[in-house]
Design an enzyme around this catalytic site. Structure first.
Site, PDB file in Angstrom:
ATOM      1  CG  ASN A 204      -6.402  -8.217  -5.294  1.00 21.42           C
ATOM      2  OD1 ASN A 204      -6.394  -7.427  -6.236  1.00 21.42           O
ATOM      3  ND2 ASN A 204      -7.262  -8.125  -4.313  1.00 21.42           N
TER       4      ASN A 204
ATOM      5  CB  THR B 112      15.885   4.442  11.142  1.00 27.68           C
ATOM      6  OG1 THR B 112      16.336   5.717  11.590  1.00 27.68           O
ATOM      7  CG2 THR B 112      16.960   3.403  11.366  1.00 27.68           C
TER       8      THR B 112
ATOM      9  N   GLY C  39       6.221  -7.466   0.639  1.00 30.92           N
ATOM     10  CA  GLY C  39       6.990  -8.601   1.163  1.00 30.92           C
ATOM     11  C   GLY C  39       6.137  -9.787   1.578  1.00 30.92           C
ATOM     12  CG  HIS C  40       2.158  -9.359   3.642  1.00 33.48           C
ATOM     13  ND1 HIS C  40       0.914  -9.918   3.644  1.00 33.48           N
ATOM     14  CD2 HIS C  40       1.990  -8.080   3.250  1.00 33.48           C
ATOM     15  CE1 HIS C  40       0.019  -9.003   3.295  1.00 33.48           C
ATOM     16  NE2 HIS C  40       0.650  -7.876   3.045  1.00 33.48           N
TER      17      HIS C  40
ATOM     18  CD  GLN D  56      -1.808 -10.941  -4.650  1.00 28.93           C
ATOM     19  OE1 GLN D  56      -1.207 -12.021  -4.676  1.00 28.93           O
ATOM     20  NE2 GLN D  56      -2.348 -10.458  -3.544  1.00 28.93           N
TER      21      GLN D  56
ATOM     22  CB  CYS E 201     -18.951  -8.041   5.874  1.00 31.44           C
ATOM     23  SG  CYS E 201     -20.452  -8.104   6.841  1.00 31.44           S
TER      24      CYS E 201
ATOM     25  CB  THR F  74      -0.927  -0.004   1.244  1.00 33.56           C
ATOM     26  OG1 THR F  74      -1.711  -1.194   1.217  1.00 33.56           O
ATOM     27  CG2 THR F  74      -1.840   1.209   1.274  1.00 33.56           C
TER      28      THR F  74
END
Ligand code: PLP
Length: 400
Positions: free
Chosen positions: A152, A238, A201-202, A180, A326, A74
């Site tokens: 995605n 940093t 990264g995730h 993706q 939702c 994001t």
């Protein structure tokens, strides 16, 4: 809840690679220096940032100095789009698609409220873009064209290289959300017209809390985070050294294993898809005829709700996701499936399975069997009956 988890929700997030966690450890313990410090201790840490930058650059065929580490996909998307509009203040138009992630869509909506004109390109029934629409939409007023590399929800891949050429011809910058795509399909920016590209990264087996933005060398760039001189003044703050080391290792692993793993993962996905479609009537694979990333399948089951399927899957220890959001008690069908003009009776019953290098054939077998049982059970109790269109479904109505 069963003890063993079968994790088929890898477009939401992935398991951090043990190799990445191992390499991160020293930077959470003894190697805690600040890479900007002049002393030897800081310099030692800086070396590992350089290695991570090289590894990340290799995954996408970029130069290391074109990589800016961020906190997530994001942030990379926001940085890219804000930079493009600030660097070209006289251009007040943005082009994107109707099926982007909210990271892009909600920023575009905000910019609209600030006086920007935004064109949201449509997709066809398979989720594909028509580049002629982009040719018509992009003008000398366009500051940036932002088009995702892979969707995605459906996994559908967009022709971003061709789109970037169209944007360049109009003097607009081109950004792609490759969150993706990165690590799943080859990306080579060497001779590309893409100006900026976002990675998270995730989504590629690094931990959460780190991402990167590719910014083409020579690009006029306005930082999102302003402050210190980190990341060559392009992203102050940093550096999150352990996580940057983690994403570096994850990029290296993804590149090393891509050829072998992408065909293995594709075979697993195709087998799951085929078994489900062959054994369960009234289904459709959303985007199934389009080019897709290898790990994603999005299947709609007519007359039942995706959320009910998810709950029953979850009872069996299976993690997947549905496209619906939702909001205030009412379930809105996915904006992606709506853009694909999926009929309501299908759009509400969609499930996304997104698999990874850690999934196995045994898991595919188990999930395919469970799906057949779950859909049969739900259709029995569905107010729409067992697959017979009702007045409500014919009206595209939605109960609940
Ligand atoms: N873009 C796409 C296509 C995504 O799938 C996601 C996450 O689901 C994001 C952006 C946001 O990434 P992050 O969670 O790292 O902020």
């Amino acid at each position: 809840m069963t003890e063993k988890i079968i994790y088929f929700d890898n477009n939401a997030t992935t398991k951090p690679a043990p190799e990445a966690l191992e390499e991160m450890k020293p930077f959470l313990t003894e190697l805690y220096g600040n890479p900007s410090s002049m002393h030897y201790f800081g310099g030692q840490v800086q070396k590992y940032l350089d290695i991570a930058r090289e590894r990340a650059a290799s995954l996408i065929g970029a130069n290391p100095e074109e990589i800016i580490f961020t906190s997530c996909g994001t942030e990379s998307d926001s940085t890219a789009i804000w930079s493009a509009v600030r660097a070209n203040p006289e251009r007040k138009h943005i082009v994107t698609t109707q099926v982007e992630h909210p990271a892009v869509l909600n920023l575009c909506k905000f910019l609209q409220s600030q006086g920007y004109k935004v064109t949201y390109l449509a997709v066809d029934g398979e989720g594909r873009l028509n580049l002629d629409e982009l040719k018509n939409a992009a003008t000398k007023e366009t500051a940036v064209v932002s088009i995702m590399w892979a969707n995605n929800e459906t996994g559908v891949v967009f022709p971003v290289e061709e789109a970037a050429q169209i944007a360049r011809a109009k003097g607009a910058l081109f950004h792609t959300d490759a969150v993706q795509a990165a690590g799943k399909i080859p990306i080579n920016l060497k001779n590309s017209k893409i100006d900026m590209l976002s990675v998270s990264g995730h989504k590629l087996h690094a931990p959460k809390g780190v991402g990167l933005l590719y910014a083409r060398k020579g690009l006029k760039f306005v930082p999102f985070m302003m402050g210190g001189h980190q990341e060559k003044g392009r992203r102050a703050g940093t550096e999150n050294v352990p996580y940057i080391v983690g994403i570096g290792k994850a990029c290296e692993l993804a590149l090393k294993n891509m050829k072998h793993e992408s065909s293995r993962v594709r075979a697993l996905r195709d087998s799951l898809e085929k078994r489900i479609v062959d054994s369960i009537p009234n289904t459709r694979v959303n985007g199934g005829k389009a080019e897709r990333i290898p790990n994603t399948t999005n299947i709609s089951f007519e007359y039942i709700e995706g959320e009910s399927i998810l709950l029953l899957l979850s009872e069996k220890g299976i993690c997947a996701s549905s496209g619906s959001a939702c909001t205030s008690g009412s379930l809105e069908p996915s904006h992606v499936l709506m853009a694909m003009q999926s009929p309501h009776t299908f759009a509400h019953g969609s499930i996304r399975f997104s698999i990874s290098v850690y999934n196995t054939e045994e898991e595919i077998d188990f999930v395919a069997k469970q799906m057949a049982d779950i859909v049969a059970r739900l259709r029995k109790i569905s107010p729409f009956g067992e697959g017979k269109p009702t007045e409500l479904s014919l009206n595209n109505g939605y109960a609940g």
